[in-house]
Scaffold this active site. Sequence first.
Site, PDB file in Angstrom:
ATOM      1  N   CYS A  97      19.203 -39.175  26.203  1.00 50.81           N
ATOM      2  CA  CYS A  97      19.990 -39.233  27.438  1.00 50.81           C
ATOM      3  C   CYS A  97      19.089 -39.713  28.569  1.00 50.81           C
ATOM      4  O   CYS A  97      17.955 -39.246  28.690  1.00 50.81           O
ATOM      5  CB  CYS A  97      20.545 -37.844  27.759  1.00 50.81           C
ATOM      6  SG  CYS A  97      21.567 -37.801  29.236  1.00 50.81           S
ATOM      7  N   HIS A 139      29.456 -38.370  24.114  1.00 54.95           N
ATOM      8  CA  HIS A 139      28.281 -38.021  24.930  1.00 54.95           C
ATOM      9  C   HIS A 139      28.570 -38.295  26.410  1.00 54.95           C
ATOM     10  O   HIS A 139      28.317 -37.439  27.272  1.00 54.95           O
ATOM     11  CB  HIS A 139      27.068 -38.832  24.442  1.00 54.95           C
ATOM     12  CG  HIS A 139      25.824 -38.624  25.247  1.00 54.95           C
ATOM     13  ND1 HIS A 139      24.678 -38.071  24.736  1.00 54.95           N
ATOM     14  CD2 HIS A 139      25.539 -38.900  26.554  1.00 54.95           C
ATOM     15  CE1 HIS A 139      23.761 -37.994  25.688  1.00 54.95           C
ATOM     16  NE2 HIS A 139      24.254 -38.512  26.802  1.00 54.95           N
ATOM     17  N   GLU A 140      29.113 -39.484  26.690  1.00 50.79           N
ATOM     18  CA  GLU A 140      29.369 -39.857  28.095  1.00 50.79           C
ATOM     19  C   GLU A 140      30.408 -38.945  28.731  1.00 50.79           C
ATOM     20  O   GLU A 140      30.246 -38.504  29.872  1.00 50.79           O
ATOM     21  CB  GLU A 140      29.816 -41.314  28.208  1.00 50.79           C
ATOM     22  CG  GLU A 140      28.773 -42.351  27.863  1.00 50.79           C
ATOM     23  CD  GLU A 140      27.423 -42.090  28.475  1.00 50.79           C
ATOM     24  OE1 GLU A 140      27.339 -41.543  29.595  1.00 50.79           O
ATOM     25  OE2 GLU A 140      26.422 -42.389  27.806  1.00 50.79           O
ATOM     26  N   HIS A 143      29.364 -35.618  30.021  1.00 51.38           N
ATOM     27  CA  HIS A 143      28.736 -35.619  31.349  1.00 51.38           C
ATOM     28  C   HIS A 143      29.750 -35.290  32.447  1.00 51.38           C
ATOM     29  O   HIS A 143      29.390 -34.747  33.490  1.00 51.38           O
ATOM     30  CB  HIS A 143      28.119 -36.986  31.654  1.00 51.38           C
ATOM     31  CG  HIS A 143      26.748 -37.196  31.067  1.00 51.38           C
ATOM     32  ND1 HIS A 143      25.653 -36.444  31.423  1.00 51.38           N
ATOM     33  CD2 HIS A 143      26.295 -38.087  30.150  1.00 51.38           C
ATOM     34  CE1 HIS A 143      24.581 -36.859  30.760  1.00 51.38           C
ATOM     35  NE2 HIS A 143      24.950 -37.857  29.961  1.00 51.38           N
TER      36      HIS A 143
HETATM   37 NI    NI Z   1      23.513 -38.820  28.781  1.00 49.46          NI
END
Ligand code: NI
Length: 178
Positions: A97, A139-140, A143
């Site tokens: 990341c 993953h995005e 966030h």
């Molecule tokens: Ni990330």
Amino acid sequence: MAILKIARMGHPVLRGVAQSVADPTAPEIRRLVSDMVETLADAGGVGLAAPQVHVPLRLVIFFVPENRSGEEVPLTVLINPVIEPLGDEAEEGIEGCLSIPGMAGSVPRWRNIRYSGLGLDGKPFSRDAVGYHARVVQHECDHLDGVLYPARIVDFSSFGFTEELRKQGQDQEDEEEV
Ligand code: NI
């Protein structure tokens, strides 16, 4: 266009729940996306979420490079995304990341998902994704809910500095930071 500063783990903007984008076609959203594209290219990653550049909005950008196994996905802007797992198959894969530079770890993710959201033109779209493509999107979108990948790690023996993991031969994939 400008290269934006990327927030690192520990900054509160990475822990909050981001707000929906009211108007994806607004000029300030277009400017944000163009700055994020430039920032991502400069950082050498494959994905970036708005909170990573200190903007708490539900907007991510990503692409899947050609050298990845599976399909290549062009740079995609995904606004107010929703993810639906397809099936119950999960798989482990190495992630890094841009907000946790120099580290990587193995994270379980849904193998098959459908994601939907709005594009920069304000129009809804949806796509089915598998494998690495599905992983990057999960993953995005994490966030946007204040979740960083270490919170999802089950097997911590895989988590560490990429330099050290490389020495141990644990980075079987060329993990990119997202
Ligand atoms: Ni990330």
